[in-house]
Design an enzyme around this catalytic site. Structure first.
Site, PDB file in Angstrom:
ATOM      1  N   LYS A 219      18.006  17.425  10.759  1.00  0.00           N
ATOM      2  CA  LYS A 219      17.781  16.449  11.810  1.00  0.00           C
ATOM      3  C   LYS A 219      18.404  16.878  13.136  1.00  0.00           C
ATOM      4  O   LYS A 219      19.197  17.825  13.213  1.00  0.00           O
ATOM      5  CB  LYS A 219      18.310  15.082  11.374  1.00  0.00           C
ATOM      6  N   ARG A 253      18.767  13.278   0.465  1.00  0.00           N
ATOM      7  CA  ARG A 253      17.319  13.481   0.656  1.00  0.00           C
ATOM      8  C   ARG A 253      17.153  14.745   1.500  1.00  0.00           C
ATOM      9  O   ARG A 253      17.609  14.788   2.650  1.00  0.00           O
ATOM     10  CB  ARG A 253      16.721  12.264   1.348  1.00  0.00           C
TER      11      ARG A 253
END
Length: 271
Positions: A219, A253
């Site tokens: 991210k 995740r």
């Protein structure tokens, strides 16, 4: 031994956290290597994923929602292909009851709702009726606008209180508390400092009452901390995942399953 309660079974891992592999059945997810269907899903199974998370609607910053019909067209063939090969638990990243119902009938086991059961009033009762676990995520606004406001007076308290309120709603809707998973929504309406605070304190969310999932993989905040583009954020992601697990996360995740499995296997010997 970590446990996760599904509708019809309990899964376990001897590693410090479950590894959830990301399968984006979308053309526009931010990490291109996660895009694809059944082939990508089967590869992640071979790499050692404990759970697959299949999504047909991108939620990257700036993305727009898609129709129910398009979401179903993208994800159902992937679930069916996985079920022909494996009994691995399948999570579905959706905000819509009809999508989750069709996915459940095709063999899905877990609901992963970025709206924390807010966008469809029928979704919580459905999840309760079939006794599936639900992942409740914090975000601010919708993906196309969520990075327009990233200010908080106390980000940990505000995120934790929101997730607590959504968990209470889930329980009132008939969902067992042992089947509630909370996700602080790293990068969803948050700046770097907010994301760092949530990584540090993730295990304290909701007074430690619920399983915590952390979704950090490649991210923007990893790029901000390392100065790396998305293609070069693997090592930063692994470091952030380790810190999250040490701080209490029980599910990570990720896009890079094999590397995460190895990292958590080593961690299991040292904590």
């Amino acid at each position: 031994m970590k446990k996760l309660f599904l509708a019809d079974r309990v899964i376990e891992t001897s590693r410090p956290a479950f590894v959830m592999g990301v399968v984006n059945a979308t053309p526009d997810s931010f990490w291109k290597e996660s895009r694809g269907g059944a082939e990508n899903a089967l590869r992640l199974i071979d790499e050692g994923a404990d759970i697959l998370d299949i999504g047909g609607e991108s939620s990257r910053p700036g993305s727009e929602y898609v129709s129910e019909e398009e979401e179903l067209r993208r994800i159902i063939p992937v679930i069916e292909a996985v079920r022909r090969r494996s009994s691995i638990p399948v999570s579905v990243d959706t905000r819509k009851k009809n999508v989750m119902k069709a996915a459940f009938e095709a063999g899905a086991d877990i609901l992963n709702d970025i709206s924390a059961l807010e966008d469809d009033d029928e979704l919580a009762p459905f999840a309760a009726s079939v006794a599936i676990p639900v992942i409740l995520m914090h975000k601010r606004g919708i993906p196309v606008t969520m990075q327009n406001d990233t200010s908080y007076s106390d980000v940990f308290r505000e995120v934790s209180d929101y997730l607590e309120s959504r968990a209470d709603y889930a329980v009132r809707s008939g969902i067992s508390s042992e089947k509630i998973i909370v996700d602080p929504g790293i990068g969803f309406g948050k700046d770097l400092n907010a994301n760092v605070t949530l990584i540090r304190r993730c295990g304290e969310l909701c007074g430690k009452k619920y399983t915590v999932l952390m979704a950090l993989s490649r991210k923007t905040c990893i790029g901000q901390m390392t100065g790396r583009d998305v293609e070069d954020r693997l090592f930063g992601t692994l470091a952030a995942d380790i810190i999250s697990v040490i701080n209490g996360a029980q599910i990570v995740r990720v896009h890079d399953v094999k590397e995460t499995v190895d990292t958590l296997s080593v961690l299991s010997y040292t904590i």
